[in-house]
Design a protein around this motif. Sequence first.
Motif, PDB file in Angstrom:
ATOM      1  N   ILE A 465       0.834  -1.200   0.000  1.00  0.00           N
ATOM      2  CA  ILE A 465       0.000   0.000   0.000  1.00  0.00           C
ATOM      3  C   ILE A 465       0.868   1.248   0.000  1.00  0.00           C
ATOM      4  N   LYS A 466       1.994   1.171   0.690  1.00  0.00           N
ATOM      5  CA  LYS A 466       2.919   2.310   0.715  1.00  0.00           C
ATOM      6  C   LYS A 466       3.469   2.584  -0.684  1.00  0.00           C
ATOM      7  N   TRP A 467       3.779   1.518  -1.420  1.00  0.00           N
ATOM      8  CA  TRP A 467       4.266   1.654  -2.798  1.00  0.00           C
ATOM      9  C   TRP A 467       3.202   2.299  -3.675  1.00  0.00           C
ATOM     10  N   LYS A 468       1.946   1.837  -3.548  1.00  0.00           N
ATOM     11  CA  LYS A 468       0.874   2.408  -4.362  1.00  0.00           C
ATOM     12  C   LYS A 468       0.561   3.830  -3.932  1.00  0.00           C
ATOM     13  N   GLN A 469       0.685   4.103  -2.650  1.00  0.00           N
ATOM     14  CA  GLN A 469       0.482   5.464  -2.151  1.00  0.00           C
ATOM     15  C   GLN A 469       1.445   6.429  -2.833  1.00  0.00           C
ATOM     16  N   ALA A 470       2.710   6.021  -2.935  1.00  0.00           N
ATOM     17  CA  ALA A 470       3.713   6.863  -3.594  1.00  0.00           C
ATOM     18  C   ALA A 470       3.430   6.997  -5.088  1.00  0.00           C
ATOM     19  N   ASN A 471       3.036   5.883  -5.738  1.00  0.00           N
ATOM     20  CA  ASN A 471       2.757   5.927  -7.178  1.00  0.00           C
ATOM     21  C   ASN A 471       1.580   6.833  -7.519  1.00  0.00           C
ATOM     22  N   MET A 472       0.673   7.003  -6.563  1.00  0.00           N
ATOM     23  CA  MET A 472      -0.506   7.851  -6.794  1.00  0.00           C
ATOM     24  C   MET A 472      -0.283   9.272  -6.277  1.00  0.00           C
ATOM     25  N   ASN A 473       1.004   9.574  -5.961  1.00  0.00           N
ATOM     26  CA  ASN A 473       1.413  10.921  -5.565  1.00  0.00           C
ATOM     27  C   ASN A 473       0.764  11.400  -4.263  1.00  0.00           C
ATOM     28  N   PHE A 474       0.466  10.448  -3.372  1.00  0.00           N
ATOM     29  CA  PHE A 474       0.016  10.813  -2.038  1.00  0.00           C
ATOM     30  C   PHE A 474       1.232  10.960  -1.121  1.00  0.00           C
ATOM     31  N   ALA A 475       1.059  11.712  -0.052  1.00  0.00           N
ATOM     32  CA  ALA A 475       2.124  11.845   0.936  1.00  0.00           C
ATOM     33  C   ALA A 475       2.306  10.532   1.693  1.00  0.00           C
ATOM     34  N   ASN A 476       3.519  10.306   2.176  1.00  0.00           N
ATOM     35  CA  ASN A 476       3.809   9.124   2.987  1.00  0.00           C
ATOM     36  C   ASN A 476       3.142   9.287   4.345  1.00  0.00           C
ATOM     37  N   PHE A 477       2.072   8.529   4.584  1.00  0.00           N
ATOM     38  CA  PHE A 477       1.310   8.700   5.815  1.00  0.00           C
ATOM     39  C   PHE A 477       0.578   7.416   6.188  1.00  0.00           C
ATOM     40  N   GLY A 478       0.658   7.051   7.466  1.00  0.00           N
ATOM     41  CA  GLY A 478      -0.243   6.062   8.049  1.00  0.00           C
ATOM     42  C   GLY A 478       0.074   4.612   7.793  1.00  0.00           C
ATOM     43  N   LEU A 479       1.256   4.271   7.258  1.00  0.00           N
ATOM     44  CA  LEU A 479       1.517   2.886   6.882  1.00  0.00           C
ATOM     45  C   LEU A 479       2.778   2.302   7.506  1.00  0.00           C
ATOM     46  N   ASP A 480       3.487   3.063   8.318  1.00  0.00           N
ATOM     47  CA  ASP A 480       4.705   2.563   8.974  1.00  0.00           C
ATOM     48  C   ASP A 480       4.386   2.107  10.393  1.00  0.00           C
ATOM     49  N   TYR A 481       5.098   1.083  10.851  1.00  0.00           N
ATOM     50  CA  TYR A 481       4.893   0.556  12.194  1.00  0.00           C
ATOM     51  C   TYR A 481       6.191  -0.020  12.737  1.00  0.00           C
ATOM     52  N   GLY A 482       6.181  -0.402  13.998  1.00  0.00           N
ATOM     53  CA  GLY A 482       7.320  -1.085  14.602  1.00  0.00           C
ATOM     54  C   GLY A 482       7.082  -2.587  14.635  1.00  0.00           C
ATOM     55  N   ASN A 483       8.144  -3.347  14.830  1.00  0.00           N
ATOM     56  CA  ASN A 483       8.056  -4.803  14.870  1.00  0.00           C
ATOM     57  C   ASN A 483       8.733  -5.336  16.125  1.00  0.00           C
ATOM     58  N   PRO A 484       8.329  -6.519  16.573  1.00  0.00           N
ATOM     59  CA  PRO A 484       9.061  -7.157  17.674  1.00  0.00           C
ATOM     60  C   PRO A 484      10.397  -7.694  17.180  1.00  0.00           C
ATOM     61  N   ASP A 485      11.211  -8.145  18.090  1.00  0.00           N
ATOM     62  CA  ASP A 485      12.414  -8.891  17.742  1.00  0.00           C
ATOM     63  C   ASP A 485      11.929 -10.275  17.292  1.00  0.00           C
ATOM     64  N   PHE A 486      11.905 -10.511  15.976  1.00  0.00           N
ATOM     65  CA  PHE A 486      11.299 -11.733  15.462  1.00  0.00           C
ATOM     66  C   PHE A 486      12.050 -12.992  15.907  1.00  0.00           C
ATOM     67  N   VAL A 487      13.347 -12.897  16.092  1.00  0.00           N
ATOM     68  CA  VAL A 487      14.113 -14.057  16.556  1.00  0.00           C
ATOM     69  C   VAL A 487      13.683 -14.428  17.970  1.00  0.00           C
ATOM     70  N   ALA A 488      13.646 -13.432  18.864  1.00  0.00           N
ATOM     71  CA  ALA A 488      13.206 -13.688  20.240  1.00  0.00           C
ATOM     72  C   ALA A 488      11.749 -14.127  20.270  1.00  0.00           C
ATOM     73  N   TYR A 489      10.947 -13.547  19.391  1.00  0.00           N
ATOM     74  CA  TYR A 489       9.522 -13.892  19.320  1.00  0.00           C
ATOM     75  C   TYR A 489       9.350 -15.365  18.954  1.00  0.00           C
ATOM     76  N   ALA A 490      10.081 -15.841  17.942  1.00  0.00           N
ATOM     77  CA  ALA A 490      10.013 -17.251  17.552  1.00  0.00           C
ATOM     78  C   ALA A 490      10.471 -18.146  18.689  1.00  0.00           C
ATOM     79  N   GLU A 491      11.550 -17.777  19.318  1.00  0.00           N
ATOM     80  CA  GLU A 491      12.104 -18.604  20.392  1.00  0.00           C
ATOM     81  C   GLU A 491      11.165 -18.676  21.591  1.00  0.00           C
ATOM     82  N   SER A 492      10.374 -17.639  21.796  1.00  0.00           N
ATOM     83  CA  SER A 492       9.434 -17.655  22.919  1.00  0.00           C
ATOM     84  C   SER A 492       8.359 -18.719  22.743  1.00  0.00           C
ATOM     85  N   TYR A 493       8.114 -19.129  21.504  1.00  0.00           N
ATOM     86  CA  TYR A 493       7.159 -20.204  21.219  1.00  0.00           C
ATOM     87  C   TYR A 493       7.820 -21.582  21.230  1.00  0.00           C
ATOM     88  N   GLY A 494       9.122 -21.628  21.359  1.00  0.00           N
ATOM     89  CA  GLY A 494       9.833 -22.896  21.260  1.00  0.00           C
ATOM     90  C   GLY A 494      10.317 -23.195  19.864  1.00  0.00           C
TER      91      GLY A 494
END
Length: 546
Positions: A465-494
Amino acid sequence: MKASDLMIKALEAEGVEYIFGIPGEENLDLLESLRESSIKLILTRHEQGAGFMAATYGRLTGKVGVCLSTLGPGATNLVTPAAYAQLGAMPMLMITGQKPIKTSKQGRFQVIDAVDMMRPITKFTTQIVSGDRIPSVVREAFRLASEERPGAAHIELPEDIAAEETSAPLIPASTVRRPIAEYKAINAAVAMIEQAKSPVLVIGAGANRKLTCKMLREFVDQTGIPFITTQMGKGVLDEHGELFLGSTALSDNDFIHRALAKADLILNVGHDVVEKPPFFMRPGGAKVVHINFQSAAVDPVYFPQLEVVGDIANSIWQLKEKVTVQSQWDFDFFREVHAAYLTHRRELEDDDRFPILPERFVKDVRGALPGDGIVTLDNGVYKIWFARNYPAAYPNSLLLDNALATMGAGLPSAMAAKMVYPERAVIAVCGDGGFMMNSQEMETAVRLKLHIVVIVLRDDAYGMIKWKQANMNFANFGLDYGNPDFVAYAESYGAKGWRVGATEELQPRIRACLEEPAVHLIDVPVDYSLNDQTLNVTIRERSKAI
């Protein structure tokens, strides 16, 4: 016997191996009946994961996958899997609970009309109002879910009906033979093929059936007519051969559309209007022969001149038996287009910049997997790259969703694929957004001791959606987020977690994970910044030059 016992016996008679889901108190009679049956309960962490697993089981086996939920919120959580199975033509049955319908002391607590809710997104939905109705309702649900075009069915089993006594006998499945195409339609198609100068096959989702694959291979081998696939038709024929021209991953302007524009006859096999159109018909353009189980749905860009309606495998066999190779057939232009596409594709396949480019990523995944390995895709911009650049060698070896195109299905689909094919390597490719929508099923995968590899492509945003947002000449808004540490997250499940720090580390890491039985997660940063250049600008310029 108790109605819930009869329900389980009816499911056993239909050959059900697994029920995926989360029971509630309204399902307790059914759960007790299930406890002593031959059917294995696969307890998931969310009803959506259960539904995706059931639908994928149906997609891979051709048999009806079954999932279970309680009433109210459990039933509403199956709405997305219902649409996923219905639009994707995957045979699936959902069983949901309900409060007692004869006497109730709880008013409307958690009660919604699940039957009406499911009606627009299923082939069949009903409430069982008597234990005596169970055999006929189950048989009808399985019949409708599995017959062409397959899809979703829904049965609501109220708590008091499940507990009542019944002596109704089971209803065995009837023998069904699909109708075959009428000989005049076959003869007309043969005449059009033999009169054409540049015929081409387009293989769609409806052709992804075991016997149809065999007949198409024989037809292509005998005639030498080149073929193109839609996204959900990938793998129907081995895509490593010289007659494969490519897959329709983009809506227009790609190399493949240049080839289609040159064809004077398109044999459109298994076309499904749910997929994005693989080509657009124009007055005076190529003639189209529609070969499918059902007649064509005509719209402004699809109006075939001939329809061959009946069992697809039989239709292709009849054509193979009657078509004669013609001296005027000319496929040189198709080969030129395909060669230009391969040259374009290979430019970045060996690029070692980091974060990894999607072209390199797709090549490394293909290189790490054996020929019959299975890749399940979640939904994101990488899906275009896999559809376009990943040569599939076997049917259903690249499981992508070009129908509902929902996020969150990649991991559950990989789990179901590994259960169906425990001897085959299975990789789930998920964006960071889609992975987090059903990441809790990592616990289910670990508990089931499944050997799967989950690759999370991390760009810390809803990238498509961010790519299409840019292609349609909209401002960069509302599509960025943070993520967990995916390695630690996987390990927490075993599970085992891995982080790739350089592009050249990826393929060796995938190979190592495929060798070690466990649930593995690999965190892979990805760079989509060249999408415009490689998917749009360069394609337009180079394809016009052909």
